[in-house]
Write a protein that holds these residues in place. Structure first.
Motif, mmCIF file in Angstrom:
data_model
loop_
_atom_site.group_PDB
_atom_site.id
_atom_site.type_symbol
_atom_site.label_atom_id
_atom_site.label_comp_id
_atom_site.label_asym_id
_atom_site.label_seq_id
_atom_site.Cartn_x
_atom_site.Cartn_y
_atom_site.Cartn_z
ATOM 1 N N GLU A 162 0.816 -1.239 0.051
ATOM 2 C CA GLU A 162 0.199 0.074 -0.123
ATOM 3 C C GLU A 162 0.868 1.116 -0.120
ATOM 4 N N LYS A 163 2.310 1.073 0.211
ATOM 5 C CA LYS A 163 2.990 2.245 0.120
ATOM 6 C C LYS A 163 2.843 3.334 -1.008
ATOM 7 N N ILE A 164 2.621 2.913 -1.972
ATOM 8 C CA ILE A 164 2.502 3.869 -3.191
ATOM 9 C C ILE A 164 1.323 4.919 -3.042
ATOM 10 N N ARG A 165 0.289 4.243 -2.570
ATOM 11 C CA ARG A 165 -0.981 5.076 -2.342
ATOM 12 C C ARG A 165 -0.519 6.305 -1.628
ATOM 13 N N GLY A 166 0.242 6.387 -0.852
ATOM 14 C CA GLY A 166 0.665 7.684 -0.163
ATOM 15 C C GLY A 166 1.395 8.602 -0.800
ATOM 16 N N PHE A 167 1.831 8.505 -1.841
ATOM 17 C CA PHE A 167 2.554 9.253 -2.849
ATOM 18 C C PHE A 167 1.853 10.321 -3.367
ATOM 19 N N ARG A 168 2.226 11.441 -3.810
ATOM 20 C CA ARG A 168 1.704 12.304 -4.903
ATOM 21 C C ARG A 168 2.530 12.495 -6.010
ATOM 22 N N ALA A 169 1.940 12.447 -6.960
ATOM 23 C CA ALA A 169 2.756 12.877 -8.256
ATOM 24 C C ALA A 169 2.046 13.078 -9.691
ATOM 25 N N ASN A 170 2.608 13.890 -10.320
ATOM 26 C CA ASN A 170 1.830 14.106 -11.541
ATOM 27 C C ASN A 170 2.417 13.580 -12.976
ATOM 28 N N ILE A 171 3.551 13.029 -12.714
ATOM 29 C CA ILE A 171 4.260 12.356 -13.790
ATOM 30 C C ILE A 171 4.818 10.984 -13.243
ATOM 31 N N LEU A 172 4.297 9.728 -14.095
ATOM 32 C CA LEU A 172 4.830 8.486 -13.709
ATOM 33 C C LEU A 172 5.583 7.832 -14.717
ATOM 34 N N VAL A 173 6.624 7.439 -14.312
ATOM 35 C CA VAL A 173 7.701 6.732 -15.122
ATOM 36 C C VAL A 173 7.488 5.148 -14.606
ATOM 37 N N LEU A 174 7.239 4.510 -15.762
ATOM 38 C CA LEU A 174 7.063 2.906 -15.092
ATOM 39 C C LEU A 174 7.981 2.122 -15.968
ATOM 40 N N ASP A 175 9.027 1.568 -15.418
ATOM 41 C CA ASP A 175 9.934 0.661 -16.011
ATOM 42 C C ASP A 175 9.562 -0.819 -16.050
ATOM 43 N N GLU A 176 9.973 -1.601 -17.248
ATOM 44 C CA GLU A 176 9.517 -2.883 -17.171
ATOM 45 C C GLU A 176 7.900 -3.127 -16.963
ATOM 46 N N TYR A 177 7.476 -2.300 -17.818
ATOM 47 C CA TYR A 177 5.861 -2.204 -17.820
ATOM 48 C C TYR A 177 5.220 -3.659 -17.911
ATOM 49 N N LEU A 178 5.794 -4.369 -18.678
ATOM 50 C CA LEU A 178 5.186 -5.586 -18.784
ATOM 51 C C LEU A 178 5.152 -6.564 -17.508
ATOM 52 N N LEU A 179 5.899 -6.173 -16.580
ATOM 53 C CA LEU A 179 6.024 -6.936 -15.131
ATOM 54 C C LEU A 179 5.078 -6.536 -14.397
ATOM 55 N N LEU A 180 4.417 -5.392 -14.582
ATOM 56 C CA LEU A 180 3.682 -4.628 -13.733
ATOM 57 C C LEU A 180 2.192 -5.351 -13.432
ATOM 58 N N PRO A 181 1.778 -5.580 -12.133
ATOM 59 C CA PRO A 181 0.362 -6.231 -12.136
ATOM 60 C C PRO A 181 -0.625 -5.467 -12.711
ATOM 61 N N GLU A 182 -1.478 -5.872 -13.565
ATOM 62 C CA GLU A 182 -2.689 -4.985 -14.051
ATOM 63 C C GLU A 182 -3.436 -4.338 -13.261
ATOM 64 N N GLU A 183 -3.700 -5.075 -11.927
ATOM 65 C CA GLU A 183 -4.906 -4.392 -11.114
ATOM 66 C C GLU A 183 -4.108 -3.140 -10.243
ATOM 67 N N THR A 184 -2.739 -3.394 -10.166
ATOM 68 C CA THR A 184 -2.053 -2.064 -9.553
ATOM 69 C C THR A 184 -2.271 -0.943 -10.473
ATOM 70 N N ILE A 185 -2.010 -1.285 -11.888
ATOM 71 C CA ILE A 185 -2.130 -0.005 -12.746
ATOM 72 C C ILE A 185 -3.273 0.276 -12.583
ATOM 73 N N LYS A 186 -4.435 -0.132 -12.669
ATOM 74 C CA LYS A 186 -5.951 0.177 -12.848
ATOM 75 C C LYS A 186 -6.080 1.022 -11.456
ATOM 76 N N THR A 187 -6.112 0.494 -10.410
ATOM 77 C CA THR A 187 -6.519 0.793 -9.153
ATOM 78 C C THR A 187 -5.520 1.761 -8.489
ATOM 79 N N VAL A 188 -4.261 1.887 -8.528
ATOM 80 C CA VAL A 188 -3.292 2.407 -7.737
ATOM 81 C C VAL A 188 -2.721 3.534 -8.563
ATOM 82 N N LEU A 189 -2.103 3.236 -9.795
ATOM 83 C CA LEU A 189 -1.284 4.158 -10.673
ATOM 84 C C LEU A 189 -2.290 5.184 -11.569
ATOM 85 N N MET A 190 -3.117 4.621 -12.058
ATOM 86 C CA MET A 190 -3.965 5.494 -12.889
ATOM 87 C C MET A 190 -4.917 6.482 -12.162
ATOM 88 N N PRO A 191 -5.172 6.539 -10.896
ATOM 89 C CA PRO A 191 -5.744 7.518 -10.177
ATOM 90 C C PRO A 191 -4.793 8.665 -9.882
#
Length: 607
Positions: A162-191
């Motif tokens: 849950e650590k990432i939920r506490g951060f605030r940013a307006n630019i996301l740089v995601l390396d090795e995107y193919l290994l990222l969980p789909e659920e994390t991308i949709k529910t944590v990163l996209m917001p």
């Protein structure tokens, strides 16, 4: 080939021509604004001026895409410079957009740190004195790297729990995107991209506009239009067509061509090694990789940036994907065993201390009623034997190990572990029993009854050596393929992808000093990655037949020839094959019945 949909076509003013029309002297403020416009319009010149790095045309075009689009994806082949271009973008974005907060993340903290460390390397090189002056305070922790610049920051973190939920940013740089969980991308990163960076300023402007409209001094059509400056940059090599990266790629490609999507802007760059200047890539590496065939799926993905379906390997990548437990479901990767479960440990030792040597590998399978799951792995190249012994002690004490299978030469490792100070102080001694798993029919039944009399988990008689004969290799590989096809064996879900799993795992009391990791978070991330890498190793295995009909199961020849520390290896595949075979032997051992003697010989005295 570059393509722009007509909806993105707009008249672009030539800043350089506008600046040529300037006459006379400029005031200080106007001179600063003019310089900023010039540098923003000429990114290649800007990068060379402040960092001493000269960009190739494709890199400058890519940077312009990043600046002008909200959703950006680079599917580039190996050696094309994904990490480098992301590092360049990070400092340019912060310089041209004050107060920018950039979050660099990846499936593991090591991945996120790589971009951050690349940025450090650029700043510290000769010729980057101007760039270095833009950066301020820098802090490094076990779970976060941060560098402040121009009122904003560049922060590298792991995508776990849950650590990432506490951060605030307006630019996301995601390396090795193919290994990222789909659920994390949709529910944590996209917001992250929903809330604008200048929210307070927007509220203030809207309040002023409301009062002016109420006073009749302006109309609704005159309201200020705020530009969406939030961005996501996804970096990856190509994946299999059944994975989430390809799904996202097709979705974004559809949005580019769609006339219904107007507000969000998309940029996709797909480049193989042939797309970049020849002097920017080592041709010998390409020639080495091509030795196995330029049409092989691994070469097409890794170097040509082409998506493949993964059905052409001996162990089908698609079927292994279907045997992977979805994120958020159990069983997930383990750093300690569940008390109510039984585990099988497979070991493929390597005694070389060279960093280019084979992995010293281990795999742990968790048994269920009708299936079993790979939940823990170990892979170290060139490590110290004492460290391997420590890790064996850690897993043996923290998992309910019922059976150990090891390469025939591995008895030296077990004997060495038993003689170590760590094992002797714990009064622990792992003992061997003889087991020929290659016997068949009646002979195998007799062997099982003999083994069951020797096997004794309470006295740690749990280990047997497996000889790698040609018959065993054929049978074990065919059996592993069958178990994957019929979904008997599974691959654990990622602990780091689900908050409650991650929180529960981090609360465990793990003797981290017995592992090669700095903290529990790194141990968890490594387990998630190694389970994925095990599948990747399996997908690379080729089967060939000799003139005498003997089958071999190995990596493609061009991969075997490599001597680099980062070369492809197959040792986790080997332990998976061993562990899968050991599960069969363990189940057979449990099912066999050993008849108890109903009478014994009673001696009598004869007169």
């Amino acid at each position: 080939m570059w393509y722009t949909h007509e909806k993105y076509n707009r008249v672009v003013n030539d800043t350089n021509l506008e600046l040529l029309d300037l006459k006379g002297e400029l005031e200080s403020k106007q001179a600063k604004i003019t310089l900023a416009k010039f540098l923003r319009a000429n990114l290649g010149f800007t990068v060379e001026l402040i960092s001493g790095i000269k960009l190739a045309p494709y890199q400058e075009v890519t940077l312009k895409g990043f600046f002008n689009r909200n959703f950006n994806m680079c599917v580039w082949g190996r050696g094309c410079g994904k990490t480098f271009i992301a590092s360049i973008y990070c400092f340019l974005q912060c310089i041209f957009e004050p107060n920018t907060k950039i979050l660099v993340a990846g499936p593991t903290f090591r991945t996120a740190r790589f971009i951050f460390q690349n940025l450090e390397k650029i700043v510290e090189t000769k010729g980057a004195e101007l760039l270095a002056q833009a950066f301020g305070a820098k802090s490094k922790r076990n779970d976060q790297f941060e560098w402040r610049i121009n009122g904003g920051s560049v922060t590298a973190i792991p995508l776990s729990g849950e650590k990432i939920r506490g951060f605030r940013a307006n630019i996301l740089v995601l390396d090795e995107y193919l290994l990222l969980p789909e659920e994390t991308i949709k529910t944590v990163l996209m917001p992250f991209l929903v809330a604008p960076q200048d929210m307070a300023e927007r509220i203030r402007v809207r309040e002023i506009e409301d009062s002016l409209i109420k006073a009749g001094k302006m109309g609704e059509k005159d309201r200020m239009v705020f530009e969406n400056k939030s961005k996501m940059i996804a970096l990856s090599s190509a994946s299999y067509s059944f994975e989430n990266l390809y799904k996202t790629y097709k979705e974004w490609m559809g949005n580019i061509y769609s006339d219904d999507i107007q507000d969000s802007k998309y940029f996709i760059s797909q480049m193989g090694y042939e797309s970049i200047p020849t002097d920017m890539i080592d041709e010998t590496i390409i020639e080495e990789a091509q030795a196995g065939g330029a049409s092989t799926s691994s070469f097409q993905r890794e170097y040509c940036a082409q998506f493949t379906d993964g059905s052409d390997s001996y162990f089908s990548a698609k079927k292994m994907y279907e045997c992977t437990v979805p994120d958020g479901e159990a069983p997930h990767s383990r750093i300690a065993g569940s008390p109510d479960k039984e585990y099988i440990l497979a070991i493929d030792p390597s005694f070389s201390n060279s960093p280019s040597s084979d992995y010293f590998a281990m795999s742990i399978l968790e048994l269920d009623e009708t299936s079993y799951t790979l939940v823990h792995s170990y892979a170290v190249a060139g490590g110290n034997l004492k460290d391997h012994i420590k890790y064996l002690f850690y897993v043996y004490k923290n998992f309910n190990i019922k059976l150990i299978i090891i390469d025939n030469a591995g008895y030296q490792f077990i004997d060495g572990a038993n003689e170590s100070e760590l094992f002797r102080e714990a009064k622990l001694k792992i003992k061997f029993f003889d087991f020929n798993t290659e016997k068949e029919g009646v002979d195998y039944e007799k062997e099982l009854r003999s083994v069951k009399r020797q096997y004794n988990p309470k006295d740690n008689v749990v280990c047997f050596r497996q000889i790698f004969s040609s018959d065993f290799l054929r049978n074990a590989n065919e059996y592993l393929q069958s178990c994957i096809d019929h979904k008997k064996i599974f691959f654990a879900s990622r602990t780091s992808a689900f908050g409650s799993f991650f929180s529960r795992a981090t609360s465990l009391k793990i003797p981290i000093n017995l592992t090669p990791f700095n903290d529990i978070g790194e141990l968890i991330e490594t387990q998630d990655d190694l389970i994925y890498q095990t599948k990747k190793q399996c997908a690379l295995i080729e089967v060939k037949s000799t003139a005498k009909g003997t089958q071999t199961f190995d990596l493609p020849q061009h991969l075997r020839r490599s001597n680099s520390a980062n070369r492809a290896r197959r040792d986790n595949y080997t332990t998976l094959m061993l562990g899968n075979w050991a599960v069969k032997a363990y189940n057979d051992l449990r099912d066999v019945k050993v008849e108890k003697a109903n009478f014994t010989f009673v001696p009598r005295m004869i007169n």
